[in-house]
Design an enzyme around this catalytic site. Structure first.
Site, short mmCIF file in Angstrom:
data_model
loop_
_atom_site.label_atom_id
_atom_site.label_comp_id
_atom_site.label_asym_id
_atom_site.label_seq_id
_atom_site.Cartn_x
_atom_site.Cartn_y
_atom_site.Cartn_z
N SER A 67 -3.64 -36.69 42.52
CA SER A 67 -2.77 -37.00 41.39
C SER A 67 -3.53 -36.83 40.08
O SER A 67 -3.99 -35.73 39.79
CB SER A 67 -2.19 -38.41 41.56
OG SER A 67 -1.09 -38.62 40.72
N MET A 68 -3.69 -37.87 39.26
CA MET A 68 -4.48 -37.73 38.04
C MET A 68 -5.88 -37.20 38.36
O MET A 68 -6.44 -36.38 37.61
CB MET A 68 -4.61 -39.07 37.32
CG MET A 68 -5.46 -39.00 36.05
SD MET A 68 -5.68 -40.59 35.19
CE MET A 68 -7.01 -41.29 36.18
#
Length: 252
Positions: free
Chosen positions: A96-97
Site C-alpha cells: 500500500s503506502m
C-alpha cells in the site's frame, strides 16, 4: 555503494539476524502500519533471506517523534537508514503506502549507483495511475470508516479515546503523504518488478496495477490473490512463498 559497519537505527528493525542470508528484504509498512507487521514474514523467510522492517516516525517506540507527511521525505530518510545494510543484495517490499515508499527508495538507490536486486510492490496501483482522494481531510470518524472499508485492522480499537488520540494522527499523516504524492517522471527501474494484488482491492484494480510495467526495464510480473486490500493476511503463506521464490531466483 560501499558497505559499512551496520549501525543501530531507529528506522530499521531486524527480528531474525542471519549470517547465512543470501539477500536482505527491506519491508515498508502500509499507512498506519508499523515494523512489527513484518515479524511473521521475517520468521518465515529466515534464515535464507534476512528481513529488515522499516519503522516510520510517530509509531510504537518512535511515537514521540514527529510524523512525516511526505512519501518523498520518508523515502529520503529511509534510503539513508538502509545504506549500511547494502553489503548483501537488497530487495525492497512495500504494501500500500509502503509500495510507493519502496519505489521511491529504489529510484534513489539507482541514482546512487546501487540499484536494488528487485522491487516487490503490493496492494497499490502504479504511481502514474492517479485517483483524486482526500481521506486525510475527513473527520476522525471518516478515517475510521475508511479503515473499516479496507479491513486489515480491528477498528474497535478506535472506540478507546486514548488509542484514538494516539493512532489517528499517524494514520491521517500517512494518508496525507499518499494522497499528496505526485510521481516525478524519470527513467524506469533497471531491476525486476513484482506486483502482488488482491483481485477485489477497492483502491487498486488489476488494470491500474498493470501500470507498474512502465516503471521497469528489468522485467515485470503481476500476481493476483483472492481478496481485498489486505489479501496478504489471509494468504500469508502463499505471499511469503512468492516473495521467497522471486528473491531466491535472483540470488541463485
Amino acid at each position: 555503494m560501499t558497505s559499512r559497519v551496520q549501525e543501530k537505527s531507529a528506522w530499521i528493525q531486524r527480528f531474525h539476524p542471519s549470517a547465512e542470508a543470501g539477500a536482505r528484504l527491506v519491508c515498508f509498512p502500509h499507512a498506519g502500519g508499523a515494523a512489527t507487521y513484518f515479524h511473521p514474514v521475517s520468521a518465515a523467510l529466515s534464515p535464507g533471506i534476512e528481513v529488515l522492517a522499516v519503522q516510520y516516525p510517530g509509531r510504537q517506540e518512535r511515537r514521540a517523534e514527529p510524523v512525516v507527511r511526505s512519501v518523498e521525505e520518508l523515502a529520503r530518510q529511509a534510503t539513508a537508514a538502509i545504506r549500511p545494510w547494502a553489503d548483501r543484495p537488497l530487495a525492497l517490499f512495500g504494501h500500500s503506502m509502503g509500495a510507493l515508499v519502496a519505489a521511491e527508495v529504489a529510484r534513489r538507490l539507482v541514482d546512487e549507483g546501487a540499484p536494488p536486486l528487485t522491487v516487490i510492490v503490493s496492494g497499490r496501483r502504479s504511481p502514474t495511475s492517479f485517483r483524486d482522494e482526500s481521506v486525510h481531510r475527513r473527520d476522525d470518524q471518516g478515517i475510521v470508516a475508511e479503515m473499516a472499508r479496507l479491513g486489515g485492522s480491528d477498528v474497535r480499537v478506535f472506540e478507546d479515546p486514548e488509542m484514538r488520540s494516539l493512532l489517528l494522527p499517524v494514520i491521517r499523516a500517512d494518508y496525507e503523504a499518499v494522497e499528496t504524492y505526485r510521481y516525478r517522471p524519470g527513467p524506469p527501474l533497471p531491476c525486476p518488478l513484482l506486483v502482488l494484488l488482491g483481485d477485489n482491492d477497492p483502491v487498486a484494480s488489476v488494470e491500474e496495477a498493470h501500470g507498474w510495467a512502465e516503471h521497469t526495464s528489468g522485467g515485470f510480473e503481476l500476481r493476483t490473490f483472492s481478496g481485498g486490500h489486505f489479501y496478504l493476511n489471509q494468504h500469508a503463506a502463499a505471499v511469503t512463498a512468492a516473495i521467497r521464490d522471486h528473491v531466491t531466483a535472483l540470488t541463485g
